[in-house]
Write a protein that holds these residues in place. Structure first.
Motif, PDB file in Angstrom:
ATOM      1  N   VAL A   1      -8.296  -6.290 -42.211  1.00  0.00           N
ATOM      2  CA  VAL A   1      -7.964  -7.293 -41.196  1.00  0.00           C
ATOM      3  C   VAL A   1      -8.954  -8.444 -41.312  1.00  0.00           C
ATOM      4  CG1 VAL A   1      -7.627  -7.730 -38.743  1.00  0.00           C
ATOM      5  CG2 VAL A   1      -7.106  -5.464 -39.681  1.00  0.00           C
ATOM      6  N   VAL A   2      -8.426  -9.669 -41.459  1.00  0.00           N
ATOM      7  CA  VAL A   2      -9.277 -10.845 -41.643  1.00  0.00           C
ATOM      8  C   VAL A   2      -8.994 -11.877 -40.563  1.00  0.00           C
ATOM      9  CG1 VAL A   2      -9.394 -10.466 -44.138  1.00  0.00           C
ATOM     10  CG2 VAL A   2      -7.637 -11.975 -43.207  1.00  0.00           C
ATOM     11  N   GLY A   3      -9.960 -12.757 -40.366  1.00  0.00           N
ATOM     12  CA  GLY A   3      -9.802 -13.801 -39.373  1.00  0.00           C
ATOM     13  C   GLY A   3     -10.899 -14.836 -39.505  1.00  0.00           C
ATOM     14  N   PRO A   4     -10.894 -15.863 -38.656  1.00  0.00           N
ATOM     15  CA  PRO A   4     -11.932 -16.898 -38.695  1.00  0.00           C
ATOM     16  C   PRO A   4     -13.270 -16.335 -38.213  1.00  0.00           C
ATOM     17  CG  PRO A   4     -10.517 -17.204 -36.795  1.00  0.00           C
ATOM     18  CD  PRO A   4      -9.890 -16.109 -37.599  1.00  0.00           C
ATOM     19  N   LYS A   5     -14.330 -17.056 -38.460  1.00  0.00           N
ATOM     20  CA  LYS A   5     -15.659 -16.564 -38.111  1.00  0.00           C
ATOM     21  C   LYS A   5     -15.796 -16.243 -36.634  1.00  0.00           C
ATOM     22  CE  LYS A   5     -20.584 -17.484 -38.645  1.00  0.00           C
ATOM     23  NZ  LYS A   5     -21.621 -18.396 -39.155  1.00  0.00           N
ATOM     24  N   ARG A   6     -15.136 -17.007 -35.771  1.00  0.00           N
ATOM     25  CA  ARG A   6     -15.271 -16.765 -34.331  1.00  0.00           C
ATOM     26  C   ARG A   6     -14.763 -15.377 -33.938  1.00  0.00           C
ATOM     27  NH1 ARG A   6     -11.431 -20.614 -35.132  1.00  0.00           N
ATOM     28  NH2 ARG A   6      -9.262 -20.070 -34.620  1.00  0.00           N
ATOM     29  N   ALA A   7     -13.872 -14.798 -34.757  1.00  0.00           N
ATOM     30  CA  ALA A   7     -13.348 -13.462 -34.461  1.00  0.00           C
ATOM     31  C   ALA A   7     -14.398 -12.379 -34.684  1.00  0.00           C
ATOM     32  CB  ALA A   7     -12.113 -13.183 -35.315  1.00  0.00           C
ATOM     33  N   LEU A   8     -15.492 -12.723 -35.352  1.00  0.00           N
ATOM     34  CA  LEU A   8     -16.569 -11.771 -35.615  1.00  0.00           C
ATOM     35  C   LEU A   8     -17.564 -11.677 -34.462  1.00  0.00           C
ATOM     36  CD1 LEU A   8     -17.396 -12.646 -39.336  1.00  0.00           C
ATOM     37  CD2 LEU A   8     -16.376 -10.517 -38.509  1.00  0.00           C
ATOM     38  N   ALA A   9     -17.435 -12.556 -33.461  1.00  0.00           N
ATOM     39  CA  ALA A   9     -18.407 -12.592 -32.366  1.00  0.00           C
ATOM     40  C   ALA A   9     -18.385 -11.290 -31.572  1.00  0.00           C
ATOM     41  CB  ALA A   9     -18.109 -13.771 -31.450  1.00  0.00           C
ATOM     42  N   VAL A  10     -19.532 -10.629 -31.499  1.00  0.00           N
ATOM     43  CA  VAL A  10     -19.666  -9.350 -30.806  1.00  0.00           C
ATOM     44  C   VAL A  10     -20.612  -9.520 -29.626  1.00  0.00           C
ATOM     45  CG1 VAL A  10     -20.636  -7.021 -31.013  1.00  0.00           C
ATOM     46  CG2 VAL A  10     -19.130  -7.916 -32.799  1.00  0.00           C
ATOM     47  N   GLY A  11     -20.194  -9.004 -28.475  1.00  0.00           N
ATOM     48  CA  GLY A  11     -21.032  -9.102 -27.289  1.00  0.00           C
ATOM     49  C   GLY A  11     -21.839  -7.862 -27.006  1.00  0.00           C
ATOM     50  N   ALA A  12     -21.354  -6.709 -27.495  1.00  0.00           N
ATOM     51  CA  ALA A  12     -22.036  -5.441 -27.222  1.00  0.00           C
ATOM     52  C   ALA A  12     -21.616  -4.413 -28.259  1.00  0.00           C
ATOM     53  CB  ALA A  12     -21.710  -4.947 -25.813  1.00  0.00           C
ATOM     54  N   ALA A  13     -22.409  -3.360 -28.361  1.00  0.00           N
ATOM     55  CA  ALA A  13     -22.099  -2.272 -29.294  1.00  0.00           C
ATOM     56  C   ALA A  13     -22.497  -0.947 -28.672  1.00  0.00           C
ATOM     57  CB  ALA A  13     -22.838  -2.473 -30.616  1.00  0.00           C
ATOM     58  N   ARG A  14     -21.646   0.068 -28.887  1.00  0.00           N
ATOM     59  CA  ARG A  14     -21.961   1.412 -28.409  1.00  0.00           C
ATOM     60  C   ARG A  14     -22.653   2.175 -29.528  1.00  0.00           C
ATOM     61  NH1 ARG A  14     -19.833   6.432 -28.697  1.00  0.00           N
ATOM     62  NH2 ARG A  14     -17.964   5.708 -29.823  1.00  0.00           N
ATOM     63  N   LEU A  15     -23.750   2.851 -29.179  1.00  0.00           N
ATOM     64  CA  LEU A  15     -24.560   3.558 -30.164  1.00  0.00           C
ATOM     65  C   LEU A  15     -24.433   5.073 -30.010  1.00  0.00           C
ATOM     66  CD1 LEU A  15     -27.877   1.473 -29.920  1.00  0.00           C
ATOM     67  CD2 LEU A  15     -25.763   0.926 -31.152  1.00  0.00           C
ATOM     68  N   SER A  16     -24.642   5.776 -31.106  1.00  0.00           N
ATOM     69  CA  SER A  16     -24.698   7.230 -31.072  1.00  0.00           C
ATOM     70  C   SER A  16     -26.042   7.688 -31.620  1.00  0.00           C
ATOM     71  CB  SER A  16     -23.560   7.837 -31.900  1.00  0.00           C
ATOM     72  OG  SER A  16     -23.720   7.524 -33.276  1.00  0.00           O
ATOM     73  N   ASP A  17     -26.400   8.930 -31.328  1.00  0.00           N
ATOM     74  CA  ASP A  17     -27.648   9.529 -31.823  1.00  0.00           C
ATOM     75  C   ASP A  17     -28.846   8.612 -31.570  1.00  0.00           C
ATOM     76  OD1 ASP A  17     -26.248  11.744 -32.798  1.00  0.00           O
ATOM     77  OD2 ASP A  17     -25.832  10.753 -34.692  1.00  0.00           O
ATOM     78  N   VAL A  18     -28.945   8.125 -30.332  1.00  0.00           N
ATOM     79  CA  VAL A  18     -30.037   7.216 -29.987  1.00  0.00           C
ATOM     80  C   VAL A  18     -31.373   7.955 -30.041  1.00  0.00           C
ATOM     81  CG1 VAL A  18     -31.020   5.767 -28.172  1.00  0.00           C
ATOM     82  CG2 VAL A  18     -28.535   5.768 -28.577  1.00  0.00           C
ATOM     83  N   ASN A  19     -32.346   7.354 -30.690  1.00  0.00           N
ATOM     84  CA  ASN A  19     -33.688   7.923 -30.813  1.00  0.00           C
ATOM     85  C   ASN A  19     -34.686   6.977 -30.162  1.00  0.00           C
ATOM     86  OD1 ASN A  19     -35.641   9.864 -31.996  1.00  0.00           O
ATOM     87  ND2 ASN A  19     -36.301   8.085 -33.181  1.00  0.00           N
ATOM     88  N   TRP A  20     -35.592   7.534 -29.367  1.00  0.00           N
ATOM     89  CA  TRP A  20     -36.589   6.727 -28.649  1.00  0.00           C
ATOM     90  C   TRP A  20     -37.982   7.167 -29.098  1.00  0.00           C
ATOM     91  CZ3 TRP A  20     -34.759   2.647 -26.298  1.00  0.00           C
ATOM     92  CH2 TRP A  20     -35.586   1.882 -25.476  1.00  0.00           C
ATOM     93  N   ILE A  21     -38.872   6.208 -29.334  1.00  0.00           N
ATOM     94  CA  ILE A  21     -40.198   6.490 -29.884  1.00  0.00           C
ATOM     95  C   ILE A  21     -41.280   5.948 -28.953  1.00  0.00           C
ATOM     96  CG2 ILE A  21     -41.753   6.150 -31.860  1.00  0.00           C
ATOM     97  CD1 ILE A  21     -39.293   5.589 -33.564  1.00  0.00           C
ATOM     98  N   GLY A  22     -42.334   6.724 -28.732  1.00  0.00           N
ATOM     99  CA  GLY A  22     -43.531   6.199 -28.084  1.00  0.00           C
ATOM    100  C   GLY A  22     -43.507   6.159 -26.577  1.00  0.00           C
ATOM    101  N   GLY A  23     -42.672   6.958 -25.930  1.00  0.00           N
ATOM    102  CA  GLY A  23     -42.678   7.011 -24.478  1.00  0.00           C
ATOM    103  C   GLY A  23     -41.719   6.027 -23.837  1.00  0.00           C
ATOM    104  N   ALA A  24     -41.654   6.082 -22.507  1.00  0.00           N
ATOM    105  CA  ALA A  24     -40.714   5.258 -21.751  1.00  0.00           C
ATOM    106  C   ALA A  24     -41.061   3.777 -21.873  1.00  0.00           C
ATOM    107  CB  ALA A  24     -40.723   5.673 -20.284  1.00  0.00           C
TER     108      ALA A  24
END
Length: 367
Positions: free
Chosen positions: A280-303
């Motif tokens: 699926v293709v489109g103009p550059k404006r179609a690539l604009a992303v406002g947010a993303a959902r993540l999996s397997d989130v890893n946190w380092i160094g405390g809160a």
């Protein structure tokens, strides 16, 4: 050229295991460890068939690299061991790389390698050898914060590798040491030359070591032939515009290779649909992303509570964002955000952690 290995007991009473890939960076780490007065053991993981790897350049942990690591260890007068991890590397990294591409995602095999054979398995080897720490040639800085050990970007921004280490666990970070994090690469090469190491001028390895010629498609096609089959190129409304020569040649945000004439504006890959073999293709404006959902989130160094920046590609600049649950929300639309890549979070130079991008939301929906 002394280095601080941040150990709790005198270095003369300590044992340091150094992960030696055969390159200049890990060789200098071994030299710094040897200079510290600690007992040093070099460990190299063989990740390729020795015969097939002989003579290859731009790789790591291959035939010539193993010989280079052994030569450095001999020069420094330290013990050196080679462990065969070819099967583990193929199963956990190369096969996963092919699977991700076949599923229409954009993988980062270097992170998978760090998560697996480079840290998890090497960590176990170092423990079995009775080491007080495991030292590597990564360009990042390990620092002690108010709530524990933290990971910070390298002093030399051109060499920083923190993006690839977002999945490092707290237990691993407590045991790991990164002596090169405060040095620029030219100084590392100078140290190697001063010691007389034969790898002082050796070229750096490429990012994906098992793709020596840069032809990712060839690797994927060999393991997942179906990913190389041709299919339709469609616009955002599903209208067929042309044909592609295999989805393995395309990633989200790519413009090169879309040979569609007559379009009033440049076209980019907006989405990959492997089940239908559609691009699926489109103009550059179609690539604009406002947010993303993540999996397997890893946190380092405390809160941590406060503003963050997010980096969604290894060569991208961190951008202002906020993190809520498993969602990273960008202050401004971000482009070229691809499932399979990682979103890595920072507070200034401190690496907070990150996760794998599972899906994205358009800037309009996330607003």
């Amino acid at each position: 050229m002394d280095a601080d290995f941040q150990l709790d007991r005198p270095l003369k009473d300590s044992r340091i295991v150094v992960a030696m890939s055969g390159g200049v960076d890990s060789s200098v780490v071994a030299a710094l460890a040897q200079r510290s007065g600690a007992e040093v053991i070099g460990v190299t993981l063989q990740l390729y068939d020795h015969g097939a790897a002989v003579g290859r350049t731009g790789s790591c942990c291959a035939g010539q690299d193993i010989r280079d690591a052994r030569a450095v260890a001999d020069r420094l007068g330290i013990a050196h061991y080679v462990f065969d991890y070819e099967t583990a590397f193929r199963d956990s990294v190369i096969q996963g790389f092919a699977d991700e591409y076949a599923a229409g995602r954009t993988p980062i095999p270097c992170v998978r390698c760090n998560q697996g054979v480079k840290f998890t398995d090497l960590f176990g080897i170092a423990r079995d050898l009775g080491a007080d720490c495991l030292a590597t040639g990564h360009y990042v800085r390990r620092m002690i914060g108010a709530e524990g050990t933290e990971l910070h970007r390298a002093a030399d921004p051109a060499r920083d590798q923190s993006y690839f280490l977002f999945a490092t666990t707290q237990a691993q970070l407590d045991y790991l040491r990164f002596p090169l994090g405060g040095l620029p690469k030219p100084r590392v090469r100078e140290i190697a030359a001063e010691i007389g190491l034969g790898v002082a001028a050796k070229p750096d390895s490429q990012d994906i070591c098992f793709v020596p010629d840069g032809d990712y498609a060839k690797i994927v096609r060999k393991l997942r032939p179906e990913a190389g089959e041709p299919g339709d190129i469609v616009d955002l409304e599903g209208r067929v515009l042309g044909r592609h020569r295999g989805l393995i040649h395309f990633t989200i945000g790519q413009r090169r290779g879309i040979e569609i004439g007559g379009s009033p504006e440049p076209l980019y890959v907006v989405r990959v649909e492997p089940e239908a073999r559609r691009l699926v293709v489109g103009p550059k404006r179609a690539l604009a992303v406002g947010a993303a959902r993540l999996s397997d989130v890893n946190w380092i160094g405390g809160a941590y509570k406060g503003p963050v920046t997010a980096k969604v590609r290894s060569l991208a600049k961190p951008v202002p964002a906020r993190f809520e649950g498993d969602i990273v929300i960008f202050d401004m639309p971000e482009y070229g955000v691809a499932p399979g890549q990682a979103a890595v979070l920072y507070a200034g130079d401190r690496l907070l952690g990150g996760g794998w991008i599972e899906e994205t939301m358009s800037a309009a929906l996330a607003a």
